[in-house]
Write a protein that holds these residues in place. Sequence first.
Motif, PDB file in Angstrom:
ATOM      1  N   GLY A 143       1.432   3.457  -1.714  1.00  0.00           N
ATOM      2  CA  GLY A 143       1.670   2.041  -1.443  1.00  0.00           C
ATOM      3  C   GLY A 143       0.411   1.322  -0.993  1.00  0.00           C
ATOM      4  N   GLY A 144      -0.356   1.953  -0.136  1.00  0.00           N
ATOM      5  CA  GLY A 144      -1.596   1.345   0.329  1.00  0.00           C
ATOM      6  C   GLY A 144      -2.612   1.182  -0.780  1.00  0.00           C
ATOM      7  N   VAL A 145      -2.749   2.203  -1.597  1.00  0.00           N
ATOM      8  CA  VAL A 145      -3.678   2.120  -2.731  1.00  0.00           C
ATOM      9  C   VAL A 145      -3.215   1.039  -3.709  1.00  0.00           C
ATOM     10  CG1 VAL A 145      -4.553   3.371  -4.746  1.00  0.00           C
ATOM     11  CG2 VAL A 145      -4.526   4.473  -2.498  1.00  0.00           C
ATOM     12  N   ALA A 146      -1.924   0.973  -3.966  1.00  0.00           N
ATOM     13  CA  ALA A 146      -1.388  -0.049  -4.867  1.00  0.00           C
ATOM     14  C   ALA A 146      -1.624  -1.451  -4.313  1.00  0.00           C
ATOM     15  CB  ALA A 146       0.098   0.186  -5.104  1.00  0.00           C
TER      16      ALA A 146
ATOM     17  N   TYR B 247      -5.772  -1.998   5.256  1.00  0.00           N
ATOM     18  CA  TYR B 247      -6.313  -1.380   6.468  1.00  0.00           C
ATOM     19  C   TYR B 247      -5.229  -1.312   7.548  1.00  0.00           C
ATOM     20  CZ  TYR B 247      -8.826  -0.848  10.835  1.00  0.00           C
ATOM     21  OH  TYR B 247      -9.226  -0.420  12.077  1.00  0.00           O
ATOM     22  N   GLY B 248      -4.521  -2.401   7.736  1.00  0.00           N
ATOM     23  CA  GLY B 248      -3.454  -2.437   8.735  1.00  0.00           C
ATOM     24  C   GLY B 248      -2.352  -1.437   8.437  1.00  0.00           C
ATOM     25  N   LEU B 249      -2.015  -1.295   7.168  1.00  0.00           N
ATOM     26  CA  LEU B 249      -0.978  -0.331   6.770  1.00  0.00           C
ATOM     27  C   LEU B 249      -1.429   1.090   7.111  1.00  0.00           C
ATOM     28  CD1 LEU B 249       1.055  -0.276   3.539  1.00  0.00           C
ATOM     29  CD2 LEU B 249      -0.215   1.746   4.180  1.00  0.00           C
ATOM     30  N   PHE B 250      -2.664   1.434   6.729  1.00  0.00           N
ATOM     31  CA  PHE B 250      -3.144   2.794   6.972  1.00  0.00           C
ATOM     32  C   PHE B 250      -3.327   3.105   8.456  1.00  0.00           C
ATOM     33  CE2 PHE B 250      -4.701   2.902   2.444  1.00  0.00           C
ATOM     34  CZ  PHE B 250      -3.799   3.862   2.050  1.00  0.00           C
ATOM     35  N   THR B 251      -3.626   2.094   9.239  1.00  0.00           N
ATOM     36  CA  THR B 251      -3.809   2.324  10.671  1.00  0.00           C
ATOM     37  C   THR B 251      -2.535   2.023  11.460  1.00  0.00           C
ATOM     38  OG1 THR B 251      -4.750   0.107  10.921  1.00  0.00           O
ATOM     39  CG2 THR B 251      -6.297   1.933  10.604  1.00  0.00           C
ATOM     40  N   ARG B 252      -1.471   1.697  10.747  1.00  0.00           N
ATOM     41  CA  ARG B 252      -0.150   1.413  11.336  1.00  0.00           C
ATOM     42  C   ARG B 252      -0.184   0.248  12.329  1.00  0.00           C
ATOM     43  NH1 ARG B 252       0.090   7.175  10.793  1.00  0.00           N
ATOM     44  NH2 ARG B 252       1.891   7.797   9.569  1.00  0.00           N
ATOM     45  N   ILE B 253      -0.960  -0.766  12.008  1.00  0.00           N
ATOM     46  CA  ILE B 253      -1.003  -1.970  12.839  1.00  0.00           C
ATOM     47  C   ILE B 253       0.131  -2.886  12.361  1.00  0.00           C
ATOM     48  CG2 ILE B 253      -2.373  -3.970  13.510  1.00  0.00           C
ATOM     49  CD1 ILE B 253      -4.876  -2.235  13.000  1.00  0.00           C
TER      50      ILE B 253
ATOM     51  N   PHE C 232      -0.394  12.917  -1.375  1.00  0.00           N
ATOM     52  CA  PHE C 232       0.293  11.794  -1.994  1.00  0.00           C
ATOM     53  C   PHE C 232       1.598  11.519  -1.264  1.00  0.00           C
ATOM     54  CE2 PHE C 232      -2.368  13.156  -5.556  1.00  0.00           C
ATOM     55  CZ  PHE C 232      -2.959  11.943  -5.855  1.00  0.00           C
ATOM     56  N   THR C 233       1.546  10.573  -0.360  1.00  0.00           N
ATOM     57  CA  THR C 233       2.752  10.118   0.314  1.00  0.00           C
ATOM     58  C   THR C 233       3.065   8.723  -0.189  1.00  0.00           C
ATOM     59  OG1 THR C 233       1.545   9.098   2.141  1.00  0.00           O
ATOM     60  CG2 THR C 233       2.159  11.436   2.406  1.00  0.00           C
ATOM     61  N   ILE C 234       4.246   8.250   0.087  1.00  0.00           N
ATOM     62  CA  ILE C 234       4.607   6.890  -0.295  1.00  0.00           C
ATOM     63  C   ILE C 234       3.660   5.904   0.384  1.00  0.00           C
ATOM     64  CG2 ILE C 234       6.415   5.133  -0.128  1.00  0.00           C
ATOM     65  CD1 ILE C 234       8.449   7.409  -0.471  1.00  0.00           C
ATOM     66  N   ARG C 235       3.288   6.208   1.607  1.00  0.00           N
ATOM     67  CA  ARG C 235       2.362   5.341   2.337  1.00  0.00           C
ATOM     68  C   ARG C 235       1.005   5.279   1.647  1.00  0.00           C
ATOM     69  NH1 ARG C 235      -0.318   7.229   7.046  1.00  0.00           N
ATOM     70  NH2 ARG C 235      -1.535   5.580   7.940  1.00  0.00           N
TER      71      ARG C 235
ATOM     72  N   VAL D 236       6.912   4.009   4.667  1.00  0.00           N
ATOM     73  CA  VAL D 236       5.496   3.711   4.644  1.00  0.00           C
ATOM     74  C   VAL D 236       4.895   3.807   6.042  1.00  0.00           C
ATOM     75  CG1 VAL D 236       3.770   1.951   4.110  1.00  0.00           C
ATOM     76  CG2 VAL D 236       5.714   2.296   2.585  1.00  0.00           C
ATOM     77  N   MET D 237       5.535   3.197   7.003  1.00  0.00           N
ATOM     78  CA  MET D 237       4.964   3.222   8.353  1.00  0.00           C
ATOM     79  C   MET D 237       5.129   4.594   9.009  1.00  0.00           C
ATOM     80  SD  MET D 237       3.510   0.440   8.556  1.00  0.00           S
ATOM     81  CE  MET D 237       2.986   0.357  10.250  1.00  0.00           C
TER      82      MET D 237
END
Length: 131
Positions: free
Chosen positions: A8-11, A57-63, A2-5, A127-128
């Motif tokens: 945040g992505g799930v939210a 998807y972009g958030l999780f892959t850091r795009i 459980f990270t903020i990232r 997050v990033m």
Amino acid sequence: MFTIRTVGGVALFLFGTTFLWLTPMFASQGISAQGAWWAVTQILALAVLAGFTMATYGLFTRIPWWENVALTSAVLGLITLIPYWVAAQQAGEITPWFNVLIHALGSAGVLVLLRVPALDRWVNGHVMAGQ
């Protein structure tokens, strides 16, 4: 983990899925969900869902473009509320204001989080970075 990232992505993704509430599938039983306003609402709601899914998807892959997609989806989400309100009012939905309120607040939250410089720096820093 459980990270903020992760949270945040799930939210972000889950908020996007709530736009399904605005589609004719979720109209109250006995309500006619036919017509142009419902069709426009469904197309826009599905586009918002797709946008928030891409942003996640972009958030999780850091795009880097994930923020622009999230912002565009939030604005499109606000626009979607207009045909939904008209369609729901004409169809006789009992509480369309609740759906409009929830989605307006959520979309505004995304816009504030990603457009206010101090909050945007926080997002980019935590997050990033995956913290």
